[in-house]
Write a protein that holds these residues in place. Structure first.
Motif, PDB file in Angstrom:
ATOM      1  N   MET A   1       0.859  -1.179   0.000  1.00  0.00           N
ATOM      2  CA  MET A   1       0.000   0.000   0.000  1.00  0.00           C
ATOM      3  C   MET A   1       0.900   1.234   0.000  1.00  0.00           C
ATOM      4  N   THR A   2       0.867   1.986  -1.087  1.00  0.00           N
ATOM      5  CA  THR A   2       1.699   3.181  -1.174  1.00  0.00           C
ATOM      6  C   THR A   2       0.876   4.447  -1.268  1.00  0.00           C
ATOM      7  N   ASP A 117      -7.392  -0.710  -4.250  1.00  0.00           N
ATOM      8  CA  ASP A 117      -6.620  -1.501  -3.303  1.00  0.00           C
ATOM      9  C   ASP A 117      -6.959  -1.098  -1.870  1.00  0.00           C
ATOM     10  N   LEU A 118      -7.386   0.159  -1.661  1.00  0.00           N
ATOM     11  CA  LEU A 118      -7.856   0.579  -0.346  1.00  0.00           C
ATOM     12  C   LEU A 118      -9.175  -0.106  -0.005  1.00  0.00           C
ATOM     13  N   ALA A 119     -10.074  -0.180  -0.990  1.00  0.00           N
ATOM     14  CA  ALA A 119     -11.351  -0.861  -0.764  1.00  0.00           C
ATOM     15  C   ALA A 119     -11.128  -2.335  -0.437  1.00  0.00           C
ATOM     16  N   ARG A 120     -10.163  -2.935  -1.094  1.00  0.00           N
ATOM     17  CA  ARG A 120      -9.862  -4.346  -0.820  1.00  0.00           C
ATOM     18  C   ARG A 120      -9.432  -4.533   0.638  1.00  0.00           C
ATOM     19  N   GLU A 121      -8.631  -3.598   1.153  1.00  0.00           N
ATOM     20  CA  GLU A 121      -8.194  -3.679   2.543  1.00  0.00           C
ATOM     21  C   GLU A 121      -9.363  -3.490   3.514  1.00  0.00           C
ATOM     22  N   VAL A 122     -10.273  -2.601   3.172  1.00  0.00           N
ATOM     23  CA  VAL A 122     -11.469  -2.418   4.002  1.00  0.00           C
ATOM     24  C   VAL A 122     -12.247  -3.729   4.091  1.00  0.00           C
ATOM     25  N   LEU A 123     -12.480  -4.345   2.943  1.00  0.00           N
ATOM     26  CA  LEU A 123     -13.229  -5.603   2.911  1.00  0.00           C
ATOM     27  C   LEU A 123     -12.475  -6.719   3.639  1.00  0.00           C
ATOM     28  N   ARG A 124     -11.162  -6.722   3.524  1.00  0.00           N
ATOM     29  CA  ARG A 124     -10.369  -7.740   4.216  1.00  0.00           C
ATOM     30  C   ARG A 124     -10.506  -7.593   5.730  1.00  0.00           C
ATOM     31  N   GLY A 125     -10.510  -6.349   6.207  1.00  0.00           N
ATOM     32  CA  GLY A 125     -10.708  -6.135   7.633  1.00  0.00           C
ATOM     33  C   GLY A 125     -12.063  -6.633   8.104  1.00  0.00           C
TER      34      GLY A 125
END
Length: 331
Positions: A1-2, A117-125
Motif C-alpha cells: 500500500m503506497t 486496493d484501499l477498498a480491498r483492505e477495508v473488505l479484508r478487515g
C-alpha cells in the motif's frame, strides 16, 4: 500500500458520529408502524422502541435477528476501518442477545478518486472480524459514491425467550458498561491531526460477543449498545422504553486514556453536541459540568454494551430507579 490518501478526509463525519441526529430521526419514523406480520412468524422486536435489531420468531425456541450498519471512515487505515465497521455491525446482534450467522458487505466507494486496493483492505478487515465472530460473509452490494462508506447487513439467531431488549429495565437494577467512553473525541482528534490511538482502535474492533454471552448467563434481560447517540442518548432511550429513571454515577464511568485531554483541546464532534442538545431536556445533570456532559454524550463508534445488570469485569456506573421527573439523572 503506497497511496498516501487519508480516508477520514473524504468523510463529512467519522464513524457513528455521522448518524442522523436522534431527534430528527425520531421525527422521520414517527407514525411508521411495523409491516403486517407473516402468519408463520411473529415480530418480537421492531420499530417501537428503537432497539438495536429486528427480531422475528420463526418457531418455538428460534428467532431470526436482522440488522444493518454502515458509516464513513472513522480511521485512516483501511484495514482497521473495515474491522471496526464489521465489529460495529455485529454488535447489534450481540446487543439483542443473538449470535450472528451470515453477513453481506455494504460498500460505497468513490471509484474515480480512491484506488480499489484501499477498498480491498477495508473488505479484508471486515472479513477477518466476521471470521473471528464465526459469521459467514456471503458477498454484498456496492455503489459508486462520492463519499466512502462501509458496513454490513447481518442476520443472526436468538432464543426468543432469552433476548436482551431496551424496554425491559426494572427499578433496583444496577447499570454496567462494558467498554470505556471517549472514542468520539479520540476519533475526532485523529481526523483532525492524523494522530493514531491504537488503544481506541483495539476497543472499537473488539467484539461484544463475550459480554453478550455473559449477560445472558447472568439472566440479564435489558441491554443496548452504546454507539452514535452516546451513553446519555442510549441510556435515555432505555429508560424511556422501560418506564424507569436511570441514575448515573459520573465518577464511576470509565474513559479511554487521552479522552479528557482531547476534549480539553476542543476535539468535540458535531454529533456529540447534537446528542447533548437532544438529551438535555430529559436529564437532571446535577453538579455535572460541561466537560462531563459532553463526554457522557460523546458519539461512540463500536462502543460497549450498556447492561441493566452486572457481569464480571464490567464497572457498575449507576442504577435504574422508579420513574422520576427526569428519565436520566447524573450524580
Amino acid at each position: 500500500m503506497t497511496d498516501p490518501k487519508r480516508l477520514t478526509q473524504y468523510a463529512h463525519g467519522g464513524g457513528c458520529a455521522c448518524k442522523i441526529p436522534p431527534g430528527e430521526l425520531e421525527e422521520v419514523v414517527a407514525g411508521l408502524g411495523a409491516a403486517p406480520a407473516s402468519p408463520n412468524a411473529d415480530l418480537l422486536v421492531g420499530l417501537d422502541t428503537g432497539d438495536d435489531a429486528a427480531v422475528v420468531r420463526l418457531r418455538d425456541g428460534l428467532a431470526a435477528v436482522a440488522t444493518a450498519d454502515f458509516f464513513t471512515p472513522v480511521v485512516d487505515d483501511p484495514y482497521d476501518w473495515g474491522r471496526i465497521a464489521a465489529a460495529n455491525a455485529l454488535s447489534d446482534v450481540y446487543a439483542i442477545g443473538g449470535s450472528p450467522v451470515v453477513a453481506v458487505n455494504l460498500l460505497a466507494w468513490p471509484r474515480d478518486v480512491l484506488p480499489f486496493d484501499l477498498a480491498r483492505e477495508v473488505l479484508r478487515g471486515g472479513l477477518d472480524v466476521a471470521a473471528e465472530a464465526g459469521c459467514h460473509v456471503g458477498g454484498g452490494h456496492s455503489v459508486d459514491d462520492p463519499e466512502p462508506k462501509y458496513g454490513m447487513a447481518v442476520t443472526g439467531v436468538a432464543d426468543p425467550a432469552r433476548l436482551l431488549r431496551n424496554d425491559t429495565g426494572k427499578p433496583g437494577t444496577p447499570l454496567s458498561l462494558t467498554k470505556p467512553l471517549g472514542l468520539g473525541v479520540l476519533n475526532n482528534r485523529h481526523k483532525a491531526t492524523g494522530e493514531v490511538f491504537a488503544h481506541a482502535v483495539a476497543t472499537m474492533a473488539a467484539l461484544n460477543r463475550d459480554a453478550s454471552a455473559a449477560a445472558l448467563d447472568a439472566g440479564i434481560a435489558c441491554a443496548t449498545d452504546v454507539t452514535g447517540f452516546g451513553l446519555l442518548g442510549h441510556l435515555y432511550k432505555m429508560a424511556r422504553a422501560s418506564g424507569v429513571t436511570a441514575v448515573v454515577d459520573a465518577a464511576a464511568v470509565p474513559y479511554l486514556d487521552g479522552a479528557r485531554a482531547s476534549l480539553r483541546d476542543g476535539y468535540v464532534s458535531g454529533g456529540t453536541r447534537r446528542n447533548l442538545d437532544w438529551v438535555a431536556p430529559h436529564t437532571d445533570f446535577g453538579a455535572a459540568g460541561e466537560d462531563d456532559r459532553l463526554l457522557l454524550a460523546d458519539a461512540q463508534t463500536s462502543g460497549g454494551l450498556l447492561l441493566a445488570g452486572e457481569i464480571p469485569g464490567a464497572p457498575v456506573i449507576g442504577e435504574l430507579i422508579p420513574a422520576a421527573d427526569h428519565p436520566v439523572i447524573i450524580r
